[in-house]
Design an enzyme around this catalytic site. Structure first.
Site: not given
Ligand SMILES: [Zn+2]
Length: 1018
Positions: A380, A584
């Site tokens: 991701d 992230h």
């Protein structure tokens, strides 16, 4: 035959919904509940269970946003149920079933609960779509458990990106969010469950087949026969007969050429995002509890967990659960993967930090589980740096997995299985799961999409399929496992089998060893705003990375030179905290306000700790006397102080010779290297490199131009900068004031625009061709992007951007759709555009986002327009993103080559430190190197705390190089190692030879090298 297909399918749908699913539970009895609501943040089991509880009834509202309510839940299982459940064929199971007020939306984006036994051990979570729990009962059928229920609000899972104040507890309100709908003991009918699974798998498969397919017609015929034998008023009694009608169509094997899907259970739990880190810790406990229960019931079921940080939290906060995880790791069902501390961003972390993600992660997995991961698991993150293949290989891994590139809005990656080659030429075998998601529920559309979408058919036959509720957790469910059981070999379906990342990669690489190659970065054509959003978080990261460099360098120097203790524990703890913030959704700036408040507080703590560690080391190195030392932590000499060393002030030039003056057209800054003319608007109109006589500003253009753009992305506000941002903008040329600075060698410009204000100090770096810009910004805009433009009179097809352990080149033109899509790019400390004999670098201490384009030049030719993205003001998920005061620095280095850019990039991030009251007149560097293109990134003591000295360096210019590295201390042996400081196999590392204290090295372009110097062995 007459066609009644659609009518029969409609009949099937209604029967499943209206008759079968309600029959999953034969009966229920209500539990009784009492409640205690924690007044503030979550508390431990021991604290919670010691409180006074009050009566609670179903239908009552509970839980202000982000609060926790504990329910004590009790009941008695009817005697008749217990006898049924204990019977020989056990077609029933006794479960507790909860509905905390689930809103029908995604698992992990609303309320969740964890059921605890009275012994303080978690039993299982209560998640949407996974809300049944088998609990122990005593000999009289009594159940007595606690439920820790988290009233996590939905911050925006409808993805309308509507601004909301709910992401900050201070503004989230105090009204109850949920209504408790169900707390029951229930009698679960196993036959009906299996029947539902059979029918749903067949229905899903049927709908994926062509209407003309014989198989589709045969499945429908079988389903209709089942509907006929099932009595809608006695589903339980007729479920077995219904299943019998389906057995034959379910037993037909898959075609020999069916695509093979290696199904790996997963819960992509974001370490923070639309919830704070503290909630992630509980999300992990809930999800892993679910997974352990599923493993007990299904010995073939596997689950991959990627982040060492998340397991480290379990060890710290949920030791009993962690022990169960360990047991399942030993059994091969719970699979630690990825080898990283967190699933970090890979565009923004600096060189050493990117390496440390693997060092810290792999060390944890090896020490806690004995697992040395060979795959990287980053489904991701928002684009993948061209430095990663080498870092992955240097960490001892060989495979890489992501799927995020399927989110590209312009171009489609040509492969799902391929070799990925980094900037240094290292290749890693890489896979994108063609299911295009990391949280599949294994529905038929997903698994058939994976088969149809796979771009390497003909060369490869298999792909990986991660499944389970992710993002906010929840994980795989028993329904998903039932699908795997039924599609392992099923005619018309891809083959879905329980597997592991290692099993997949081993088999995939074996069948496709000569997979095609993708070279360079894997740029995500989306989420380009993540290079810029949440400036304070980004500055915290940049500052922390450089403070860690200094702290390790000076502590190692002090330890080697003076036998001072090396602060292993404190450094490790601080590294872990920095690595966590690189997750992230944190460093990219895409989290709620709460997360970024936490991040900024953490960065302040980190800075305080590191400043103290650095001061202690410098004190130890300086001794106690009358002198003043200047410490240079940069990897290059500066102002007469050698790299990594300290010396007295004596060699410094008396004055740097830069002057500022005013004439009728504006201001002039000048030193031995540069002549700069600034007009009355504060814009740079001449920027002349005195050595070459070239003006870096193209004819008719102006530099230092702030441009305020409308920034209203169509979706993903904090994440995205849409290309249309360029259509509407204002040049900020008006000044409130412009004047010579008080120091006599700078120009100070003040500007107001919108609700904002900035003060810019323009000066020259001492003795160098660097124009320095300090920007103090008080920012109060909404949905605006502030760019700082420098047109450069440089004709360049490509420009260079610093990434980890090197740099990458990107086009300035828009010839292809791939170039067009790269309209905003990331870089670390510098970008550079050059002609063979003349170039310009732009360096920074805070900035990661850029656009660099080619423009038509007055008088002929093209020039390069470089623009930094200074700050944004998105309104989702943090409605007040980036509001307030910021200070940042930018430098424009004229006449620079790549090496100048590299040096200036370190310099602007690593100020010299002046230490007075020193006894010694110099501190020698632990290491010196005779080739300035080879950069010492890190000096530290070994992770195993043996006292060995580790130095990490890389070739920074993209050329083959040799160098001699001198160590200023005695050592027994030096070996090249991997990132984990394990000796590399002979031939795998750099060519090196040792003579006395000197090590001769030969490096490939951009080669990364770790050397370990054994000390004190003899
Ligand atoms: Zn994520």
């Amino acid at each position: 035959m007459h066609d009644s297909r659609l009518l029969t399918e409609a009949r099937l749908d209604r029967f499943i919904t209206e008759r079968l699913k309600p029959a999953l539970y034969r009966d229920t009895v209500a539990l009784t509940a009492e409640v205690w609501s924690a007044p503030g943040e979550p508390v431990t089991f021991a604290e919670a269970t010691a409180q006074q509880y009050s009566p609670f009834s179903i239908g009552t509202a509970w839980g202000r946003p982000w609060s926790t309510s504990w329910f004590r839940v009790r009941g008695v299982v009817p005697q008749a149920w217990r006898e049924l459940a204990e019977g020989a064929d056990a077609a029933v199971r006794i479960e507790l079933v909860f509905d905390l007020g689930f809103d029908g939306g995604q698992s992990g984006f609303q309320s969740e609960g964890l059921v605890w036994g009275l012994d303080g051990v978690p039993i299982k979570a209560i998640s949407p779509f996974n809300a049944a729990v088998v609990v122990p009962m005593d000999a009289h059928g009594r159940v007595d458990v606690f439920v820790e229920a988290a009233a996590n609000p939905d911050v925006g899972s409808d993805w309308s990106f509507t601004p909301t104040t709910i992401g900050d507890p201070a503004t989230a309100g105090d009204q109850p969010t949920y209504v408790m709908r169900q707390m029951d003991i229930a009698l679960f009918d196993v036959n009906v469950y299996e029947l539902v699974s059979d029918m749903e798998v067949l229905r899903g498969l049927m709908r994926e087949l062509a209407p003309t397919s014989p198989r589709r017609a045969q499945i429908l015929a079988a389903l209709e026969r089942a509907l006929d034998v099932l009595d809608p008023h006695a589903v339980s009694a007729t479920a077995a007969a219904g299943r019998a009608e389906l057995a034959e169509v379910l037993a037909r094997p898959a075609s020999a050429s069916a695509h093979v899907l290696h199904a790996v259970g997963h819960a992509h739990i974001d370490s923070a995002w639309l919830w704070p880190v503290r909630e992630t810790i509980r999300k992990c406990a809930r999800t892993f509890s679910n997974v352990i229960v599923l493993m007990d019931a299904n010995p073939d079921f596997t689950f991959a967990c990627s982040s060492a940080q998340q397991l480290s939290w379990m060890k710290e906060y949920y030791p009993a659960l962690f022990e169960k995880i360990r047991e399942k790791v030993r059994g091969g069902q719970f699979i630690p993967v990825g080898g990283m501390w967190v699933e970090s961003d890979t565009n923004l972390p600096g060189s050493e930090a990117m390496a440390r993600q693997f060092i810290a992660g792999k060390r944890f997995f090896i020490e806690e589980f004995g697992v040395d991961n060979e795959e990287v698991w980053l489904p991701d993150s928002f684009g993948y740096s061209g430095a990663l293949p080498q870092i992955v290989a240097a960490a001892g891994s060989k495979w890489f997995l992501t799927q995020k590139i399927s989110w590209n809005e312009t171009n489609v990656m040509p492969h799902h299985t391929f070799q990925w080659e980094g900037i240094d030429g290292t290749r890693v075998f890489t896979h994108f799961p063609p299911v295009d998601k990391y949280n599949s529920d294994l529905c038929a559309p997903d698994i058939h999409h994976a088969e149809r979408n796979f771009r390497d058919h003909g060369r490869a036959t298999m792909s990986l399929l991660p499944y389970g509720y992710g993002d906010g957790g929840g994980g795989p469910t028993r329904e998903m496992v039932s699908i795997v059981e039924r599609t392992t070999s099923l005619e018309g379906s891809p083959r879905v089998m329980h597997s592991s990342p290692r099993a997949f990669f081993t088999a995939a690489q074996q069948e496709y060893p000569d997979a095609d190659v993708w070279s360079g970065e894997m740029y995500l054509e989306l989420h380009r705003g993540t290079y810029t959003s949440q400036l304070a978080t980004k500055q915290g990261n940049r500052r922390s990375e450089h403070l860690l460099r200094e702290a390790e360098l000076w502590a190692a120097t002090a330890a080697v030179q003076g036998a001072h203790a090396y602060p292993y524990d404190r450094l490790e703890k601080l590294w872990h905290l920095v690595l966590l913030q690189q997750f992230h959704d944190i460093l990219p700036g895409s989290s709620i306000a709460w997360v970024h408040q936490d991040a900024e507080r953490n960065y302040a703590y980190i800075a305080g700790e590191l400043e103290e560690l650095i001061a202690t080391s410098l004190r130890q190195l300086a001794g106690d006397g009358e002198r003043t030392l200047i410490f240079n932590a940069a990897p290059h000499e500066r102002n007469g102080v050698l790299a990594l060393s300290a010396s007295e002030n004596s060699e410094r030039p008396e004055a740097d010779g830069s002057t500022a003056s005013r004439d009728e057209t504006g201001f002039i800054l000048q030193n031995d290297a540069l002549f700069v003319r600034i007009d009355e608007r504060g814009l740079v109109v001449e920027l002349i490199d005195l050595a070459s006589g070239r003006d870096a500003i193209p004819p008719g253009e102006v530099g230092n131009l702030f441009q305020l753009h409308r920034d209203t992305p169509t979706q993903w506000d904090a994440w995205d900068i849409d290309r249309h941002y360029r259509h509407v903008y204002t040049d900020l040329t008006a000044v409130d004031s412009i004047a010579l600075g008080d120091d006599g060698c700078s120009v100070v410009v003040e500007r107001s625009f919108g609700q904002s204000h900035l003060v810019q100090t323009i000066s020259l770096s001492s003795g160098s061709g660097q124009l320095d810009l300090t920007i103090e910004l008080d920012w109060h805009e909404t949905q605006k992007l502030l760019k700082l433009a420098f047109p450069l009179d440089v004709h360049a097809d490509r420009f260079s951007s610093e990434i980890q352990f090197g740099h990458i080149e990107r086009a300035t033109h828009t010839n292809t759709s791939w170039d067009v899509a790269r309209y905003e790019t990331s870089a670390h400390r510098w970008i550079h555009a050059g002609e063979p004999e003349f170039g310009v670098a732009i360096v920074n201490d805070s900035t990661y986002g850029y656009d660099v384009t080619r423009q038509e030049r007055s008088g002929g030719g093209a020039f390069t327009l470089a623009r930094l993205s200074i700050v944004r003001a998105a309104v989702f998920p943090d409605p007040n993103q980036d509001q307030g005061r910021h200070t940042l620095r930018v430098g424009v280095v004229v006449g620079a080559d790549i090496q100048d850019a590299v040096e200036a990039g370190y310099r602007i991030n690593l100020d010299e430190r002046h230490v007075s009251g020193a006894a010694v007149n110099a501190v020698d560097p632990l290491f010196s190197i005779d080739n300035s293109g080879i950069v010492i990134e890190t000096v530290k003591l070994a992770e195993d705390r043996s006292g060995d000295v580790v130095v990490r360096l890389y070739e920074s210019l993209g050329r083959r190089s040799t160098a001699t590295l001198d160590a200023a201390f005695g050592f027994d042996e030096v070996v090249a190692t991997d990132l984990l400081e394990r000796a590399t196999a002979s031939g795998a590392g750099p060519a090196l030879s040792v003579s006395g204290a000197s090590v001769s090295l030969s490096l490939r372009p951009f080669q990364l090298v770790t050397l370990r110097f054994a000390v004190g062995r003899s």
